[in-house]
Design an enzyme around this catalytic site. Structure first.
Site, PDB file in Angstrom:
ATOM      1  N   GLU A 220       0.265  -4.321  -2.468  1.00 47.30           N
ATOM      2  CA  GLU A 220      -0.868  -4.136  -1.818  1.00 47.30           C
ATOM      3  C   GLU A 220      -0.818  -2.522  -1.312  1.00 47.30           C
ATOM      4  O   GLU A 220      -1.808  -1.544  -1.587  1.00 47.30           O
ATOM      5  CB  GLU A 220      -1.311  -4.885  -0.620  1.00 47.30           C
ATOM      6  CG  GLU A 220      -2.657  -4.550   0.160  1.00 47.30           C
ATOM      7  CD  GLU A 220      -2.670  -4.921   1.577  1.00 47.30           C
ATOM      8  OE1 GLU A 220      -3.409  -4.414   2.529  1.00 47.30           O
ATOM      9  OE2 GLU A 220      -2.082  -6.213   1.693  1.00 47.30           O
TER      10      GLU A 220
ATOM     11  N   ASP B 108      -3.262   0.510  -3.144  1.00 44.80           N
ATOM     12  CA  ASP B 108      -4.063   1.169  -2.225  1.00 44.80           C
ATOM     13  C   ASP B 108      -3.834   2.796  -2.675  1.00 44.80           C
ATOM     14  O   ASP B 108      -4.973   3.194  -3.114  1.00 44.80           O
ATOM     15  CB  ASP B 108      -3.817   0.899  -1.110  1.00 44.80           C
ATOM     16  CG  ASP B 108      -4.888   1.838  -0.073  1.00 44.80           C
ATOM     17  OD1 ASP B 108      -5.952   1.420   0.000  1.00 44.80           O
ATOM     18  OD2 ASP B 108      -4.250   2.850   0.621  1.00 44.80           O
TER      19      ASP B 108
ATOM     20  N   ASP C 212      -7.377  -7.219  -0.475  1.00 41.39           N
ATOM     21  CA  ASP C 212      -5.695  -7.308  -0.307  1.00 41.39           C
ATOM     22  C   ASP C 212      -5.142  -7.855  -1.844  1.00 41.39           C
ATOM     23  O   ASP C 212      -4.438  -6.970  -2.392  1.00 41.39           O
ATOM     24  CB  ASP C 212      -5.235  -7.868   0.759  1.00 41.39           C
ATOM     25  CG  ASP C 212      -5.375  -7.333   1.944  1.00 41.39           C
ATOM     26  OD1 ASP C 212      -5.916  -6.218   1.976  1.00 41.39           O
ATOM     27  OD2 ASP C 212      -4.975  -7.972   3.068  1.00 41.39           O
TER      28      ASP C 212
ATOM     29  N   GLU D 299      -6.052  -4.915  -4.341  1.00 39.38           N
ATOM     30  CA  GLU D 299      -5.151  -3.923  -4.366  1.00 39.38           C
ATOM     31  C   GLU D 299      -3.832  -3.986  -5.025  1.00 39.38           C
ATOM     32  O   GLU D 299      -3.144  -3.264  -5.569  1.00 39.38           O
ATOM     33  CB  GLU D 299      -5.106  -3.244  -3.045  1.00 39.38           C
ATOM     34  CG  GLU D 299      -6.255  -2.630  -2.386  1.00 39.38           C
ATOM     35  CD  GLU D 299      -6.326  -2.157  -0.916  1.00 39.38           C
ATOM     36  OE1 GLU D 299      -6.932  -1.248  -0.525  1.00 39.38           O
ATOM     37  OE2 GLU D 299      -5.564  -2.826  -0.277  1.00 39.38           O
TER      38      GLU D 299
END
Length: 243
Positions: free
Chosen positions: A59, A63, A132, A135
Protein backbone atom coordinates in the site's frame (compact mmCIF):
# COMPACT_ATOMS: atom_id res chain seq x y z
CA UNK A 1 -8.17 -21.84 11.63
CA UNK A 2 -6.66 -24.91 9.97
CA UNK A 3 -3.98 -25.02 7.30
CA UNK A 4 -6.48 -26.77 5.03
CA UNK A 5 -8.95 -23.90 5.41
CA UNK A 6 -6.21 -21.39 4.64
CA UNK A 7 -5.21 -23.33 1.52
CA UNK A 8 -8.82 -23.44 0.34
CA UNK A 9 -9.24 -19.68 0.77
CA UNK A 10 -5.95 -18.89 -0.98
CA UNK A 11 -6.63 -21.27 -3.87
CA UNK A 12 -10.07 -19.75 -4.33
CA UNK A 13 -8.54 -16.27 -4.34
CA UNK A 14 -5.93 -17.24 -6.92
CA UNK A 15 -8.55 -18.64 -9.29
CA UNK A 16 -10.72 -15.54 -8.94
CA UNK A 17 -7.73 -13.26 -9.40
CA UNK A 18 -6.67 -15.09 -12.55
CA UNK A 19 -10.19 -14.71 -13.95
CA UNK A 20 -10.29 -11.04 -13.03
CA UNK A 21 -6.98 -10.24 -14.70
CA UNK A 22 -8.12 -12.06 -17.84
CA UNK A 23 -11.34 -10.01 -17.84
CA UNK A 24 -9.29 -6.81 -17.56
CA UNK A 25 -6.96 -7.90 -20.34
CA UNK A 26 -3.81 -8.19 -18.24
CA UNK A 27 -1.37 -10.98 -17.47
CA UNK A 28 0.83 -11.37 -14.40
CA UNK A 29 4.04 -13.08 -13.34
CA UNK A 30 4.17 -13.32 -9.53
CA UNK A 31 0.84 -14.33 -7.99
CA UNK A 32 2.36 -14.11 -4.49
CA UNK A 33 2.66 -10.32 -4.82
CA UNK A 34 -1.03 -9.97 -5.62
CA UNK A 35 -2.04 -12.34 -2.85
CA UNK A 36 -0.15 -10.12 -0.44
CA UNK A 37 -1.80 -7.02 -1.92
CA UNK A 38 -5.24 -8.42 -1.08
CA UNK A 39 -4.27 -9.76 2.37
CA UNK A 40 -5.62 -7.61 5.19
CA UNK A 41 -3.81 -7.80 8.52
CA UNK A 42 -6.86 -9.53 10.06
CA UNK A 43 -6.46 -12.42 7.61
CA UNK A 44 -2.76 -12.73 8.44
CA UNK A 45 -3.55 -12.70 12.17
CA UNK A 46 -6.27 -15.35 11.88
CA UNK A 47 -3.87 -17.82 10.28
CA UNK A 48 -0.78 -16.85 12.32
CA UNK A 49 1.15 -15.92 9.19
CA UNK A 50 4.22 -13.70 9.03
CA UNK A 51 3.16 -10.27 10.24
CA UNK A 52 4.74 -8.65 7.16
CA UNK A 53 2.67 -10.78 4.77
CA UNK A 54 -0.22 -8.29 4.91
CA UNK A 55 -0.65 -5.54 2.34
CA UNK A 56 0.54 -2.43 4.19
CA UNK A 57 4.03 -2.27 2.63
CA UNK A 58 2.58 -2.66 -0.85
CA UNK A 59 0.00 0.00 0.00
CA UNK A 60 2.86 2.37 0.88
CA UNK A 61 4.54 1.70 -2.46
CA UNK A 62 1.32 1.81 -4.45
CA UNK A 63 0.40 5.19 -3.02
CA UNK A 64 3.62 6.67 -4.43
CA UNK A 65 3.28 4.91 -7.80
CA UNK A 66 -0.32 6.07 -8.12
CA UNK A 67 0.61 9.68 -7.37
CA UNK A 68 3.39 9.56 -9.97
CA UNK A 69 1.11 8.02 -12.60
CA UNK A 70 -1.69 10.52 -12.04
CA UNK A 71 0.78 13.41 -11.90
CA UNK A 72 2.20 12.45 -15.30
CA UNK A 73 -1.31 12.09 -16.74
CA UNK A 74 -2.36 15.55 -15.55
CA UNK A 75 0.96 17.12 -16.57
CA UNK A 76 0.52 15.86 -20.14
CA UNK A 77 -3.22 16.50 -20.40
CA UNK A 78 -3.20 20.05 -19.02
CA UNK A 79 -0.03 21.79 -20.31
CA UNK A 80 -1.33 25.24 -19.43
CA UNK A 81 -2.50 24.62 -15.87
CA UNK A 82 -0.36 25.93 -12.96
CA UNK A 83 0.98 23.67 -10.23
CA UNK A 84 -1.75 24.57 -7.72
CA UNK A 85 -4.55 23.47 -10.04
CA UNK A 86 -2.75 20.25 -10.94
CA UNK A 87 -2.23 19.46 -7.25
CA UNK A 88 -5.92 19.98 -6.52
CA UNK A 89 -6.98 17.76 -9.42
CA UNK A 90 -4.55 15.03 -8.36
CA UNK A 91 -5.87 15.14 -4.79
CA UNK A 92 -9.39 14.52 -6.08
CA UNK A 93 -8.28 11.57 -8.20
CA UNK A 94 -6.19 9.79 -5.55
CA UNK A 95 -8.36 10.49 -2.49
CA UNK A 96 -10.07 7.64 -0.68
CA UNK A 97 -13.59 7.99 -2.18
CA UNK A 98 -12.16 7.97 -5.72
CA UNK A 99 -10.04 4.89 -5.09
CA UNK A 100 -13.14 3.10 -3.78
CA UNK A 101 -14.94 3.95 -7.03
CA UNK A 102 -12.09 2.51 -9.10
CA UNK A 103 -11.79 -0.65 -6.98
CA UNK A 104 -15.52 -1.39 -6.85
CA UNK A 105 -15.95 -0.74 -10.57
CA UNK A 106 -13.77 -3.76 -11.36
CA UNK A 107 -14.76 -5.84 -8.33
CA UNK A 108 -11.49 -5.80 -6.39
CA UNK A 109 -13.42 -5.49 -3.11
CA UNK A 110 -14.93 -8.93 -3.68
CA UNK A 111 -11.51 -10.60 -3.57
CA UNK A 112 -10.07 -9.05 -0.38
CA UNK A 113 -8.73 -11.64 2.05
CA UNK A 114 -10.17 -10.79 5.47
CA UNK A 115 -10.14 -12.32 8.91
CA UNK A 116 -13.39 -13.73 10.24
CA UNK A 117 -13.98 -10.84 12.65
CA UNK A 118 -13.24 -8.16 10.07
CA UNK A 119 -15.61 -9.84 7.62
CA UNK A 120 -18.40 -9.89 10.20
CA UNK A 121 -17.99 -6.20 11.04
CA UNK A 122 -18.33 -5.11 7.41
CA UNK A 123 -14.68 -4.74 6.45
CA UNK A 124 -15.36 -5.69 2.84
CA UNK A 125 -17.45 -2.54 2.35
CA UNK A 126 -15.30 -0.20 4.47
CA UNK A 127 -14.00 2.61 2.22
CA UNK A 128 -10.61 2.95 3.92
CA UNK A 129 -9.94 -0.78 3.62
CA UNK A 130 -10.97 -0.91 -0.04
CA UNK A 131 -8.84 2.10 -0.97
CA UNK A 132 -5.85 0.57 0.83
CA UNK A 133 -6.22 -2.64 -1.18
CA UNK A 134 -6.42 -0.66 -4.43
CA UNK A 135 -3.15 1.10 -3.58
CA UNK A 136 -1.55 -2.22 -2.61
CA UNK A 137 -2.68 -3.74 -5.91
CA UNK A 138 -1.04 -0.85 -7.79
CA UNK A 139 2.15 -1.50 -5.79
CA UNK A 140 2.06 -5.19 -6.69
CA UNK A 141 1.38 -4.45 -10.36
CA UNK A 142 4.36 -2.08 -10.43
CA UNK A 143 6.74 -4.61 -8.85
CA UNK A 144 5.47 -7.42 -11.05
CA UNK A 145 5.36 -5.67 -14.42
CA UNK A 146 6.63 -2.12 -14.19
CA UNK A 147 5.37 1.41 -14.66
CA UNK A 148 4.27 0.95 -18.28
CA UNK A 149 1.71 -1.68 -17.28
CA UNK A 150 0.52 0.47 -14.37
CA UNK A 151 -0.04 3.24 -16.92
CA UNK A 152 -2.05 0.89 -19.17
CA UNK A 153 -4.12 -0.20 -16.19
CA UNK A 154 -4.78 3.45 -15.29
CA UNK A 155 -5.81 4.15 -18.89
CA UNK A 156 -8.44 1.43 -18.59
CA UNK A 157 -9.62 1.85 -14.99
CA UNK A 158 -8.77 5.37 -13.72
CA UNK A 159 -8.47 7.94 -16.48
CA UNK A 160 -11.90 7.26 -18.08
CA UNK A 161 -13.59 8.31 -14.81
CA UNK A 162 -11.59 11.54 -14.85
CA UNK A 163 -12.32 12.32 -18.49
CA UNK A 164 -16.05 11.68 -18.02
CA UNK A 165 -16.11 13.98 -14.96
CA UNK A 166 -17.37 11.15 -12.76
CA UNK A 167 -15.32 12.31 -9.76
CA UNK A 168 -16.84 15.77 -9.43
CA UNK A 169 -18.90 14.65 -6.45
CA UNK A 170 -15.88 13.30 -4.60
CA UNK A 171 -14.74 15.70 -1.91
CA UNK A 172 -11.24 15.90 -0.47
CA UNK A 173 -12.05 17.90 2.66
CA UNK A 174 -8.41 18.38 3.68
CA UNK A 175 -7.74 20.18 0.41
CA UNK A 176 -10.97 22.17 0.57
CA UNK A 177 -10.34 23.22 4.15
CA UNK A 178 -6.73 24.18 3.41
CA UNK A 179 -7.80 26.33 0.47
CA UNK A 180 -10.57 28.02 2.47
CA UNK A 181 -8.20 28.83 5.34
CA UNK A 182 -5.66 30.22 2.87
CA UNK A 183 -8.29 32.40 1.20
CA UNK A 184 -9.39 33.77 4.57
CA UNK A 185 -5.80 34.36 5.76
CA UNK A 186 -6.45 32.33 8.89
CA UNK A 187 -2.96 30.84 9.21
CA UNK A 188 -1.52 27.34 9.01
CA UNK A 189 -3.42 24.08 9.40
CA UNK A 190 -1.94 21.05 11.15
CA UNK A 191 -3.30 17.68 12.26
CA UNK A 192 -2.55 15.70 15.41
CA UNK A 193 -3.34 12.06 16.06
CA UNK A 194 -4.77 12.16 19.58
CA UNK A 195 -6.06 8.62 20.05
CA UNK A 196 -5.54 5.15 18.63
CA UNK A 197 -7.63 2.34 20.05
CA UNK A 198 -8.98 -1.13 19.35
CA UNK A 199 -7.33 -4.40 18.25
CA UNK A 200 -4.82 -4.44 15.40
CA UNK A 201 -7.35 -5.68 12.85
CA UNK A 202 -10.00 -3.13 13.84
CA UNK A 203 -8.24 0.09 14.82
CA UNK A 204 -10.03 3.38 15.40
CA UNK A 205 -8.05 6.60 15.01
CA UNK A 206 -9.02 10.05 16.31
CA UNK A 207 -7.35 13.15 14.90
CA UNK A 208 -7.77 16.83 15.64
CA UNK A 209 -7.27 19.77 13.32
CA UNK A 210 -5.29 22.73 14.66
CA UNK A 211 -5.84 26.27 13.38
CA UNK A 212 -3.97 29.25 14.83
CA UNK A 213 -2.72 27.04 17.66
CA UNK A 214 -6.20 25.91 18.68
CA UNK A 215 -7.91 22.54 18.20
CA UNK A 216 -11.15 23.35 16.40
CA UNK A 217 -12.50 19.93 15.38
CA UNK A 218 -11.99 16.19 15.70
CA UNK A 219 -12.61 13.25 13.40
CA UNK A 220 -12.60 9.47 13.70
CA UNK A 221 -11.71 6.83 11.13
CA UNK A 222 -10.36 3.35 10.54
CA UNK A 223 -7.09 4.91 9.34
CA UNK A 224 -5.17 8.02 10.30
CA UNK A 225 -5.85 9.41 6.83
CA UNK A 226 -9.59 8.88 7.18
CA UNK A 227 -9.69 10.46 10.66
CA UNK A 228 -7.91 13.56 9.31
CA UNK A 229 -10.41 13.78 6.46
CA UNK A 230 -13.32 13.62 8.91
CA UNK A 231 -11.70 16.26 11.14
CA UNK A 232 -11.17 18.52 8.14
CA UNK A 233 -14.77 18.00 7.05
CA UNK A 234 -16.03 18.98 10.49
CA UNK A 235 -13.78 22.04 10.65
CA UNK A 236 -14.65 23.15 7.12
CA UNK A 237 -18.39 22.91 7.73
CA UNK A 238 -18.01 24.59 11.11
CA UNK A 239 -16.18 27.61 9.69
CA UNK A 240 -18.55 27.93 6.76
CA UNK A 241 -21.54 27.12 8.99
CA UNK A 242 -22.65 24.29 6.73
CA UNK A 243 -25.02 21.76 8.24
Amino acid sequence: MSKQKKSEIINRFRKRFDTKMTELGFTYQNIDLYQQAFSHSSFINDFNMNRLDHNERLEFLGDAVLELTVSRYLFDKHPNLPEGNLTKMRATIVCEPSLVIFANKIGLNEMILLGKGEEKTGGRTRPSLISDVFEAFIGALYLDQGLDIVWKFAEKVIFPHVEQNELLGVVDFKTQFQEYVHQQNKGDVTYNLIKEEGPAHHRLFTSEVILQGEAIAEGKGKTKKESEQRAAESAYKQLKQIK
